[in-house]
Structures are given as structure tokens and as C-alpha cells.
Scaffold this motif. Structure first.
Motif, PDB file in Angstrom:
ATOM      1  N   GLU A  87       0.763  -1.231   0.036  1.00 37.72           N
ATOM      2  CA  GLU A  87      -0.069  -0.007  -0.005  1.00 37.72           C
ATOM      3  C   GLU A  87       0.802   1.138   0.069  1.00 37.72           C
ATOM      4  N   ASP A  88       2.134   1.094   0.336  1.00 35.91           N
ATOM      5  CA  ASP A  88       3.245   2.292   0.479  1.00 35.91           C
ATOM      6  C   ASP A  88       3.579   2.505  -0.730  1.00 35.91           C
ATOM      7  N   GLY A  89       3.312   1.698  -1.750  1.00 37.10           N
ATOM      8  CA  GLY A  89       4.017   1.656  -3.177  1.00 37.10           C
ATOM      9  C   GLY A  89       5.299   0.941  -3.375  1.00 37.10           C
ATOM     10  N   SER A  90       5.759   0.423  -2.314  1.00 38.13           N
ATOM     11  CA  SER A  90       6.964  -0.380  -2.496  1.00 38.13           C
ATOM     12  C   SER A  90       6.629  -1.540  -3.172  1.00 38.13           C
ATOM     13  N   VAL A  91       7.632  -2.229  -3.903  1.00 41.94           N
ATOM     14  CA  VAL A  91       7.543  -3.483  -4.766  1.00 41.94           C
ATOM     15  C   VAL A  91       8.509  -4.435  -4.029  1.00 41.94           C
ATOM     16  N   TRP A  92       8.206  -5.702  -4.114  1.00 47.03           N
ATOM     17  CA  TRP A  92       8.822  -6.970  -3.535  1.00 47.03           C
ATOM     18  C   TRP A  92       8.579  -7.925  -4.335  1.00 47.03           C
ATOM     19  N   ALA A  93       9.493  -9.031  -4.279  1.00 40.09           N
ATOM     20  CA  ALA A  93       9.513 -10.052  -5.100  1.00 40.09           C
ATOM     21  C   ALA A  93       9.493 -11.435  -4.466  1.00 40.09           C
ATOM     22  N   LEU A  94       8.599 -12.292  -4.643  1.00 37.69           N
ATOM     23  CA  LEU A  94       8.769 -13.653  -3.913  1.00 37.69           C
ATOM     24  C   LEU A  94       8.480 -14.789  -4.905  1.00 37.69           C
TER      25      LEU A  94
ATOM     26  N   LEU B  93       6.840  -9.707   3.051  1.00 38.34           N
ATOM     27  CA  LEU B  93       7.118  -9.290   1.715  1.00 38.34           C
ATOM     28  C   LEU B  93       8.835  -9.125   1.657  1.00 38.34           C
ATOM     29  N   ARG B  94       9.180  -8.931   2.846  1.00 43.44           N
ATOM     30  CA  ARG B  94      10.733  -8.433   2.724  1.00 43.44           C
ATOM     31  C   ARG B  94      11.611  -9.733   2.835  1.00 43.44           C
ATOM     32  N   ASN B  95      11.116 -10.781   3.530  1.00 39.70           N
ATOM     33  CA  ASN B  95      12.124 -11.930   3.590  1.00 39.70           C
ATOM     34  C   ASN B  95      11.684 -13.223   2.973  1.00 39.70           C
ATOM     35  N   GLY B  96      10.141 -13.039   2.937  1.00 46.95           N
ATOM     36  CA  GLY B  96       9.381 -14.488   2.577  1.00 46.95           C
ATOM     37  C   GLY B  96       9.125 -15.363   3.751  1.00 46.95           C
ATOM     38  N   ALA B  97       9.405 -14.587   4.781  1.00 48.35           N
ATOM     39  CA  ALA B  97       9.084 -15.538   6.189  1.00 48.35           C
ATOM     40  C   ALA B  97       7.668 -15.959   6.278  1.00 48.35           C
ATOM     41  N   VAL B  98       7.268 -17.001   6.833  1.00 44.95           N
ATOM     42  CA  VAL B  98       5.961 -17.417   6.995  1.00 44.95           C
ATOM     43  C   VAL B  98       5.312 -16.877   8.193  1.00 44.95           C
ATOM     44  N   ASP B  99       4.373 -16.244   7.908  1.00 41.88           N
ATOM     45  CA  ASP B  99       3.688 -15.286   9.219  1.00 41.88           C
ATOM     46  C   ASP B  99       2.335 -15.416   9.446  1.00 41.88           C
ATOM     47  N   GLY B 100       1.848 -16.813   9.021  1.00 39.83           N
ATOM     48  CA  GLY B 100       0.450 -17.150   9.297  1.00 39.83           C
ATOM     49  C   GLY B 100       0.160 -18.575   8.534  1.00 39.83           C
ATOM     50  N   LEU B 101      -0.329 -19.312   9.611  1.00 39.29           N
ATOM     51  CA  LEU B 101      -0.810 -20.840   9.179  1.00 39.29           C
ATOM     52  C   LEU B 101      -1.775 -20.558   7.955  1.00 39.29           C
TER      53      LEU B 101
ATOM     54  N   ALA C 109      12.511 -14.913  -1.223  1.00 42.84           N
ATOM     55  CA  ALA C 109      12.283 -13.397  -1.457  1.00 42.84           C
ATOM     56  C   ALA C 109      13.624 -13.186  -2.543  1.00 42.84           C
ATOM     57  N   HIS C 110      13.210 -12.089  -3.306  1.00 42.18           N
ATOM     58  CA  HIS C 110      14.455 -12.105  -4.285  1.00 42.18           C
ATOM     59  C   HIS C 110      14.492 -10.267  -4.423  1.00 42.18           C
ATOM     60  N   ARG C 111      15.666  -9.833  -4.589  1.00 42.64           N
ATOM     61  CA  ARG C 111      15.913  -8.512  -4.627  1.00 42.64           C
ATOM     62  C   ARG C 111      15.269  -7.872  -5.706  1.00 42.64           C
TER      63      ARG C 111
ATOM     64  N   TYR D 150      12.936  -3.845 -11.960  1.00 50.56           N
ATOM     65  CA  TYR D 150      13.982  -5.003 -12.105  1.00 50.56           C
ATOM     66  C   TYR D 150      14.190  -5.799 -11.071  1.00 50.56           C
ATOM     67  N   LEU D 151      14.365  -7.062 -11.495  1.00 50.49           N
ATOM     68  CA  LEU D 151      14.525  -8.051 -10.725  1.00 50.49           C
ATOM     69  C   LEU D 151      15.987  -8.852 -10.906  1.00 50.49           C
ATOM     70  N   PHE D 152      16.477  -9.049  -9.737  1.00 50.42           N
ATOM     71  CA  PHE D 152      17.806  -9.642  -9.386  1.00 50.42           C
ATOM     72  C   PHE D 152      17.246 -11.145  -8.889  1.00 50.42           C
ATOM     73  N   PRO D 153      16.878 -12.000 -10.085  1.00 47.85           N
ATOM     74  CA  PRO D 153      16.836 -13.523  -9.665  1.00 47.85           C
ATOM     75  C   PRO D 153      17.887 -14.313  -8.515  1.00 47.85           C
ATOM     76  N   GLY D 154      17.309 -14.711  -7.520  1.00 49.22           N
ATOM     77  CA  GLY D 154      18.056 -15.434  -6.723  1.00 49.22           C
ATOM     78  C   GLY D 154      19.072 -14.671  -5.588  1.00 49.22           C
ATOM     79  N   GLU D 155      18.992 -13.430  -5.874  1.00 43.34           N
ATOM     80  CA  GLU D 155      19.704 -12.400  -4.775  1.00 43.34           C
ATOM     81  C   GLU D 155      18.771 -12.037  -3.946  1.00 43.34           C
ATOM     82  N   ALA D 156      19.175 -12.179  -2.618  1.00 46.79           N
ATOM     83  CA  ALA D 156      18.326 -11.677  -1.482  1.00 46.79           C
ATOM     84  C   ALA D 156      18.045 -10.316  -1.233  1.00 46.79           C
ATOM     85  N   PRO D 157      16.881  -9.864  -0.826  1.00 51.99           N
ATOM     86  CA  PRO D 157      16.756  -8.403  -0.858  1.00 51.99           C
ATOM     87  C   PRO D 157      17.821  -7.800   0.291  1.00 51.99           C
ATOM     88  N   ALA D 158      18.131  -6.529  -0.009  1.00 54.17           N
ATOM     89  CA  ALA D 158      19.137  -6.034   1.058  1.00 54.17           C
ATOM     90  C   ALA D 158      18.509  -5.682   2.370  1.00 54.17           C
TER      91      ALA D 158
END
Length: 109
Positions: free
Chosen positions: A35-42, A74-82, A90-92, A101-109
Motif C-alpha cells: 500500500e505504500d507503493g513499495s515493490v517486493w518479489a517472492l 514481503l521483505r524476506n519471505g518468512a511465513v507469518d500465518g498458518l 524473496a528476491h531483490r 528490475y528483478l535480481f533473481p536468486g539475490e536476497a533483498p538488502a
């Protein structure tokens, strides 16, 4: 680094899937816009059952799977709900001049 979308292609609170034939990854990649406009990749496939996270609901730093409501950070792909018990990958991703732009296989900073 691969250009995978225009920022305007991803509505806030939603996601789109990018096919693995484009990303070179084992799974399709879900580009998710909070909702804040940020983009994430999982990785797109939920770790609980075969459902697309790109079709889920994105809010407050999480995506909720459309099938059984598992939640992932969204930041790290951690499960947070059953019912999911395994985290996803998660990808950078970077947004430059309205392009995603996607950096496949590279973890987000």
C-alpha cells in the motif's frame, strides 16, 4: 538483472506473476506492491498448496495467499500465518524511472 514490469503494471495492494521462462528461476516470481507503493518479489507458489501469491492480498508488509490465507513477509519471505509452515524465497527488486528490475536468486538488502 532483468526488467520485468513497469511500475504502473502492478496496482497497489496487488501483485502480478512473471513467468519462470523470463526470470530463469525454478518458480514463477510474484511482484507484489504494498500500500505504500513499495515493490517486493517472492516465489509465486505458496509453500502450503499450489496457489499463486500474485493473486493474493498485499497489505502491511505481507501477502495473504488467496487459497487458505497463509501470510508471508514481503521483505524476506518468512511465513507469518498458518496453514503454511515453510517460508518462501524473496528476491531483490529495484524500481528505477518507473521500471521494475528483478535480481533473481539475490536476497533483498
Amino acid at each position: 538483472m532483468i526488467r520485468v514490469a513497469a511500475l504502473d503494471d502492478i496496482p497497489e495492494g496487488e501483485g502480478i506473476a512473471v513467468d519462470k521462462s523470463i526470470t530463469g528461476t525454478e518458480d514463477n516470481i510474484a511482484l507484489l506492491r504494498d500500500e505504500d507503493g513499495s515493490v517486493w518479489a517472492l516465489n509465486d507458489t505458496c509453500t502450503h498448496e499450489t496457489a499463486s501469491l500474485a493473486e493474493g492480498w498485499v497489505e502491511n508488509g505481507h501477502v495473504e495467499c488467496p487459497l487458505h490465507s497463509s501470510k508471508f513477509c514481503l521483505r524476506n519471505g518468512a511465513v507469518d500465518g498458518l496453514p503454511a509452515t515453510r517460508s518462501t524465497v524473496a528476491h531483490r527488486v529495484e524500481v528505477r524511472d518507473g521500471e521494475v528490475y528483478l535480481f533473481p536468486g539475490e536476497a533483498p538488502a
